[in-house]
Write a protein that holds these residues in place. Structure first.
Motif, mmCIF file in Angstrom:
data_model
loop_
_atom_site.group_PDB
_atom_site.id
_atom_site.type_symbol
_atom_site.label_atom_id
_atom_site.label_comp_id
_atom_site.label_asym_id
_atom_site.label_seq_id
_atom_site.Cartn_x
_atom_site.Cartn_y
_atom_site.Cartn_z
ATOM 1 N N GLU A 208 0.811 -1.213 0.000
ATOM 2 C CA GLU A 208 0.000 0.000 0.000
ATOM 3 C C GLU A 208 0.840 1.257 0.000
ATOM 4 N N ALA A 209 2.010 1.221 0.668
ATOM 5 C CA ALA A 209 2.838 2.423 0.799
ATOM 6 C C ALA A 209 3.754 2.656 -0.391
ATOM 7 N N ALA A 210 3.829 1.693 -1.316
ATOM 8 C CA ALA A 210 4.752 1.820 -2.443
ATOM 9 C C ALA A 210 4.308 2.949 -3.366
ATOM 10 N N LYS A 211 5.241 3.847 -3.680
ATOM 11 C CA LYS A 211 4.944 4.978 -4.552
ATOM 12 C C LYS A 211 5.372 4.712 -5.991
ATOM 13 N N ILE A 212 6.494 4.032 -6.166
ATOM 14 C CA ILE A 212 7.045 3.794 -7.493
ATOM 15 C C ILE A 212 6.547 2.453 -8.023
ATOM 16 N N ILE A 213 6.166 2.438 -9.294
ATOM 17 C CA ILE A 213 5.687 1.225 -9.944
ATOM 18 C C ILE A 213 6.760 0.754 -10.922
ATOM 19 N N TYR A 214 7.147 -0.508 -10.802
ATOM 20 C CA TYR A 214 8.128 -1.110 -11.707
ATOM 21 C C TYR A 214 7.424 -2.217 -12.496
ATOM 22 N N LYS A 215 7.504 -2.113 -13.825
ATOM 23 C CA LYS A 215 6.876 -3.109 -14.687
ATOM 24 C C LYS A 215 7.922 -3.727 -15.608
ATOM 25 N N LEU A 216 7.882 -5.055 -15.699
ATOM 26 C CA LEU A 216 8.761 -5.773 -16.611
ATOM 27 C C LEU A 216 7.901 -6.350 -17.726
ATOM 28 N N LEU A 217 8.124 -5.875 -18.957
ATOM 29 C CA LEU A 217 7.359 -6.310 -20.118
ATOM 30 C C LEU A 217 8.240 -7.212 -20.975
ATOM 31 N N CYS A 218 7.738 -8.375 -21.318
ATOM 32 C CA CYS A 218 8.524 -9.355 -22.081
ATOM 33 C C CYS A 218 7.787 -9.741 -23.351
ATOM 34 N N LEU A 219 8.506 -9.751 -24.460
ATOM 35 C CA LEU A 219 7.996 -10.228 -25.740
ATOM 36 C C LEU A 219 8.798 -11.454 -26.127
ATOM 37 N N ASP A 220 8.118 -12.545 -26.366
ATOM 38 C CA ASP A 220 8.805 -13.813 -26.586
ATOM 39 C C ASP A 220 8.443 -14.378 -27.955
ATOM 40 N N SER A 221 9.476 -14.734 -28.709
ATOM 41 C CA SER A 221 9.328 -15.454 -29.982
ATOM 42 C C SER A 221 8.426 -14.721 -30.974
ATOM 43 N N LEU A 222 8.712 -13.437 -31.180
ATOM 44 C CA LEU A 222 8.022 -12.697 -32.229
ATOM 45 C C LEU A 222 8.640 -13.062 -33.574
ATOM 46 N N SER A 223 7.845 -13.632 -34.452
ATOM 47 C CA SER A 223 8.364 -14.053 -35.754
ATOM 48 C C SER A 223 7.334 -13.760 -36.833
ATOM 49 N N ALA A 224 7.817 -13.601 -38.057
ATOM 50 C CA ALA A 224 6.951 -13.369 -39.207
ATOM 51 C C ALA A 224 7.363 -14.310 -40.320
ATOM 52 N N TYR A 225 6.392 -14.782 -41.081
ATOM 53 C CA TYR A 225 6.694 -15.674 -42.196
ATOM 54 C C TYR A 225 5.916 -15.234 -43.428
ATOM 55 N N TRP A 226 6.468 -15.593 -44.581
ATOM 56 C CA TRP A 226 5.844 -15.269 -45.870
ATOM 57 C C TRP A 226 6.010 -16.505 -46.751
ATOM 58 N N ASN A 227 4.971 -17.306 -46.839
ATOM 59 C CA ASN A 227 5.037 -18.574 -47.559
ATOM 60 C C ASN A 227 4.587 -18.398 -49.009
ATOM 61 N N ILE A 228 5.354 -18.979 -49.927
ATOM 62 C CA ILE A 228 5.048 -18.919 -51.351
ATOM 63 C C ILE A 228 4.548 -20.288 -51.796
ATOM 64 N N ASN A 229 3.562 -20.297 -52.717
ATOM 65 C CA ASN A 229 2.976 -21.553 -53.204
ATOM 66 C C ASN A 229 2.605 -22.459 -52.029
ATOM 67 N N SER A 230 1.937 -21.867 -51.075
ATOM 68 C CA SER A 230 1.665 -22.568 -49.828
ATOM 69 C C SER A 230 0.261 -23.147 -49.822
ATOM 70 N N LYS A 231 0.119 -24.232 -49.099
ATOM 71 C CA LYS A 231 -1.206 -24.765 -48.838
ATOM 72 C C LYS A 231 -1.928 -23.832 -47.872
ATOM 73 N N MET A 232 -3.255 -23.836 -47.968
ATOM 74 C CA MET A 232 -4.025 -22.972 -47.097
ATOM 75 C C MET A 232 -4.101 -23.568 -45.692
ATOM 76 N N TYR A 233 -4.698 -22.820 -44.804
ATOM 77 C CA TYR A 233 -4.691 -23.131 -43.377
ATOM 78 C C TYR A 233 -5.210 -24.530 -43.088
#
Length: 718
Positions: A208-233
Motif C-alpha cells: 500500500e505504501a509503495a509509490k514507485i511502480i516497476y513493470k517488466l514487459l517481455c515479448l517472446d518469440s516474435l516471428s513473421a513468415y511469408w510462404n510462397i505456393n503454400s497450402k491454405m490453413y
C-alpha cells in the motif's frame, strides 16, 4: 454500476478489434471479490479468442494483483474478393467509413476555427512575430487535477499482471497471383507478458505504501513468415520464415507522484532488443508485388462487387459477360443518367433541405428525440460526405443568423480515446467541463462502500478531494522512452537454399524519446554506432561494400529532432551528424541486385502522373494572399547537417582486390545550416516578389575538399 462501466471501457479498448460489442450488461462483476466473467461474446469474423480471464480484487486493490490472462488469440484475414458479397455488411462498412470521414472533417474544421479565433484575438492585442512558437510558449497552461478514476486506474495498473500466449495473425491469399496454382500466406506469431516487480526487477506485489511502480514487459518469440505456393490453413504447411524469432524486454518505471515532486520522469521505459534477423528471397519479393497490384485491383473493383457472380469462370461465360455488362451499365451509364434527371435533382434538393432542417435541432438541442436521431441517420445514409458537410455548414450559418445559440461541440472520438479515465494516466489532459470538476468522484461510490471503506480506498490510491492542482514547468521532462537494438541484419538472396546476394548489418542502434508536456515539446535522439554491407561471394571472398571508418569514440550517425526546442526560438530543430564511411563498388553484386528487383510487369504510371499534375495545378493556383497565410502559419525549422568526408572506391575490374587499379571519389565535407530570415509580418511586404522570397526557407550550404583520385596497382593512394 459505475465500476462495471469502467471495466467495460477498459476491455473495449483492448478487445474492440476482436469483440463486436462489449458493455456492462455482458459483465458479471463481483465487486467484493469475484473474477470478471465474459459470456456470449460476439467475436468478429476470422478472429478467435480461446480463453480470457480477468481478476480484479476490488476489496483489496492495494494488496493483491490484478491478473489478466488471454490464452490463444487467432486472427485469419483473407482478400475481400474471396468472400461472398454480403450487401448488408457492405452497407454497414460503407456507413462506418462515412461516419469516420465526417468526424475527421468536423474535427479539422473545429480546430481550424479555434486556431482562427486565437489568431484574431492575438493580432488584436499584440504584434505577431515571425517566430510562430514564441506566443504559443507564452500561452498560460491549463492547470490539472487528477480525478478519482485516474487515481483508481493508477492503483489498478500498479499490481496488474497481463499474460497473452499464442498470438497468431495470418493473411491467406490465393487470388492475387495470376498463376492459378500459386498462393501465399503471411503470418505473425508471438507471446507477451507483463509483471509487477520491485526496484531489482524481480516479480513482487507492491504494498500500500509503495509509490514507485516497476513493470517488466517481455515479448517472446516474435516471428513473421511469408510462404510462397503454400497450402491454405486447413491443409497445414511449413512456414518460410521472414523474420527469425525475436525476444525483447522492456523495463517500465512509473512514478504517479512525479508531477508534484518534479525530480524524476512520470514514465521511464527502457526497451532492449538483442537481435533482429530478416531473410528476404526473390519469390517473396515477387509475391509482395503481386499483393500490392492485387490490392490496387481490389480497390478499383469495389464499385462492381455486388454484380460479381459467385461461380467459376470456366463453363459460366454467360454469367461473367452479364457481370461485365451490368457493371458498366449500372455504375457508369444508368447512374449518370439518373443523376442528371430532373426528378433526381428535385429529390436530392429535398434531401439536402430535410437534412439541413433536422441538423439545426442537433446544433441547438442538447437532447434529441429518437425520431430525430433516426431521421438524421437515415438522411446521412442517403447523402454522400460532401453534401452532408455542405448541409451542415449551411445549417450552422442559418442558425447563427437567426440569433440562436449553438451548443458547445463534444470532444471527438479521438480525444475520447486519448483521454478518458485511462488516458489521463499517460498524459496531460485538457481542462474538464464544470460538471466534471464538480463531481470527480462517481456518486455511486457512496452506495457501494461505507465511509470507512471509502476512506481506506482513497488512502490506498492516493486520492484527496482537497488535492492541489498542478501546472508543469516547461523544462520538466515527464515521459522518457529509450529503445536499444544491439544488432540487426537484412539478408537478400535469390532463394533460401543459395548464397546471400546482399547483407546489411547495423550494430548498436539506440533511440531516446523524451516529452515535456508543459511546453508541448518532444525530443527524439537516435544514434547508430556501426553499419556494414557485404555483397555476393566471389573468388572465395565476400566483398565489403560499406564499412564504418570513422572515430570509434563517436557515433557513426547521430540525429536529434526537437519540437519546440528549449534552447532555440524555432518551432522545430533537426541536427544530423555522421562519421566517414567507405563505399566499394562491386559489379556482380550490383547486377545481381538489379536482377533481383526486376519484374516482368511494368509500372502503372497513370495514377502517379495524374496526381503529380493535380499537385502542380494546385501550386500554380496559389495566390499572394495564400502565400502570406502560409508564411504566417508555417513552422520554423532550424536545420543543421554536418557530414564528415566519406569516399567511394571503384575498381577497374569491378571487383576490389589489392592488385586492381582504383578510381576514388572523395565526397569531402558537407555542411548545411538554416538562415534566420527575421520578421515576416504581412504588413511589411511591398511586392509579390518579396512574398515569394519569404515563402521559402533559406540555407547556407558548404561543400569542401571534394577530390577525384586515380591509383594504379601497387601504388599507395592517400
Amino acid at each position: 454500476m459505475v465500476l462495471e462501466s469502467v471495466v467495460a471501457d477498459l476491455l473495449n479498448r483492448f478487445l474492440g478489434d476482436y469483440v463486436e460489442n462489449l458493455n456492462k450488461s455482458q459483465l458479471k462483476l463481483g465487486i467484493w471479490g469475484g473474477d470478471v466473467a465474459l459470456d456470449n461474446l460476439q467475436i468478429k469474423e476470422n478472429a478467435l479468442v480461446n480463453k480470457l480471464t480477468l481478476k480484479i480484487p476490488w476489496k483489496n486493490l492495494y494488496g493483491e494483483a490484478v491478473v489478466a490472462t488471454l490464452e490463444g488469440l487467432y486472427l485469419l484475414i483473407v482478400p475481400g474478393a474471396s468472400v461472398v458479397y454480403d450487401a448488408e455488411k457492405e452497407e454497414k462498412y460503407l456507413q462506418d467509413s462515412k461516419q469516420k470521414e465526417l468526424a475527421r472533417i468536423e474535427e479539422a474544421l473545429q480546430k481550424a476555427a479555434e486556431k482562427g479565433r486565437k489568431r484574431k484575438k492575438y493580432k488584436k492585442h499584440f504584434k505577431r512575430p515571425f517566430r510562430g512558437r514564441e506566443h504559443s510558449k507564452a500561452k498560460p497552461k491549463e492547470e490539472k487535477k487528477d480525478t478519482f478514476l485516474e487515481k483508481l486506474a493508477t492503483q489498478v495498473i500498479k499490481n496488474v499482471q497481463v499474460k497473452i500466449t499464442g498470438i497468431h495473425i495470418k493473411y491467406e491469399d490465393d487470388v492475387s497471383s495470376w498463376d492459378i496454382l500459386s498462393s501465399f500466406k503471411i503470418g505473425l506469431q508471438c507471446s507477451c507478458d507483463s509483471l509487477t516487480t520491485n526496484e531489482n526487477w524481480t516479480p513482487s506485489i507492491l504494498n500500500e505504501a509503495a509509490k514507485i511502480i516497476y513493470k517488466l514487459l517481455c515479448l517472446d518469440s516474435l516471428s513473421a513468415y511469408w510462404n510462397i505456393n503454400s497450402k491454405m490453413y486447413y491443409h497445414g504447411s511449413r512456414e518460410q520464415i521472414l523474420v527469425i524469432p525475436v525476444s525483447a524486454s522492456a523495463r517500465l518505471y512509473i512514478n504517479p507522484y512525479a508531477e508534484a515532486e518534479l525530480k524524476t520522469p512520470k514514465i521511464d521505459c527502457n526497451v532492449e532488443v538483442q537481435r533482429i534477423v530478416i531473410e528476404f528471397t526473390k519469390p517473396q519479393y515477387l509475391s509482395m508485388i503481386d499483393l500490392l497490384e492485387s490490392i490496387d485491383y481490389m480497390v478499383r473493383n469495389a464499385p462492381y462487387r455486388r454484380f460479381r457472380p459467385n461461380v467459376s469462370l470456366h463453363k459460366n461465360a454467360r454469367e461473367w459477360w452479364k457481370y461485365a455488362g451490368n457493371s458498366v451499365l449500372e455504375v457508369h451509364i444508368r447512374r449518370h443518367t439518373r443523376m442528371w434527371s430532373w426528378s433526381h435533382i428535385k429529390q436530392h434538393r429535398q434531401l439536402l433541405k430535410s437534412y439541413k432542417n433536422v441538423y439545426k435541432n442537433k446544433l441547438t438541442q442538447s437532447k434529441l428525440s429518437e425520431e430525430t436521431q433516426r431521421q438524421i441517420q437515415e438522411l446521412e445514409r442517403k447523402l454522400d460526405v460532401f453534401n452532408t458537410i455542405l448541409a451542415r455548414q449551411q445549417a450552422q450559418v442559418e442558425t447563427i443568423r437567426s440569433g440562436q445559440k449553438l451548443l458547445k461541440k463534444k470532444s471527438t472520438e479521438a480525444e475520447k480515446k486519448s483521454g478518458g479515465w485511462f488516458g489521463g494516466f499517460w498524459r496531460k489532459r485538457e481542462s474538464r467541463t464544470k460538471e466534471d470538476d464538480e463531481s470527480p468522484v462517481p456518486e455511486s461510490i457512496d452506495e457501494l462502500m461505507t465511509p470507512e471503506e471509502k476512506a481506506k480506498l482513497f488512502t490506498a490510491i492516493g486520492y484527496s478531494d482537497s488535492s492541489h492542482n498542478l501546472s508543469l514547468p516547461k523544462q520538466y521532462v515527464a515521459h522518457v522512452v529509450t529503445l536499444k537494438l544491439l544488432s540487426a541484419s537484412l539478408t537478400i538472396k535469390e532463394d533460401k537454399n543459395v548464397a546471400e546476394t546482399l547483407k546489411v548489418q547495423i550494430i548498436d542502434l539506440s533511440t531516446k524519446i523524451s516529452q515535456r508536456p508543459g511546453a508541448q515539446a518532444i525530443k527524439v535522439e537516435a544514434k547508430l554506432e556501426n553499419w556494414y554491407v557485404t555483397g555476393l561471394r566471389q573468388e572465395n571472398i565476400v566483398p565489403s561494400l560499406v564499412a564504418s571508418i570513422g572515430d570509434s569514440k563517436s557515433s557513426l550517425l547521430k540525429i536529434e529532432f526537437d519540437v519546440n526546442p528549449e534552447d532555440s526560438t524555432a518551432d522545430q530543430s533537426l541536427t544530423i551528424e555522421s562519421q566517414p564511411v567507405e563505399v566499394k563498388y562491386d559489379a556482380r553484386t550490383i547486377n545481381a541486385m538489379v536482377e533481383f528487383f526486376q519484374t516482368s510487369k511494368g509500372m502503372d504510371l497513370e495514377r502517379l502522373t495524374t496526381a503529380t499534375l493535380m499537385k502542380l495545378e494546385e501550386i500554380k493556383e496559389r495566390t499572394a494572399t495564400g502565400l502570406v497565410h502560409i508564411i504566417e502559419m508555417r513552422k520554423v525549422l532550424d536545420l543543421k547537417i554536418n557530414l564528415k568526408p566519406s569516399y567511394l572506391v571503384v575498381p577497374q575490374t569491378g571487383f576490389y582486390h589489392e592488385n586492381s587499379d582504383l578510381l576514388i571519389l572523395d565526397f569531402g565535407t558537407f555542411q548545411l545550416n538554416s538562415i534566420n530570415q527575421g520578421s515576416s509580418e504581412a504588413s511589411n511586404f511591398s511586392s509579390l516578389e518579396e512574398i515569394m522570397d519569404k515563402a521559402y526557407d533559406k540555407f547556407d550550404v558548404k561543400i569542401q575538399n571534394v577530390q577525384l583520385l586515380f591509383g594504379r596497382a601497387g601504388n599507395k593512394t592517400t
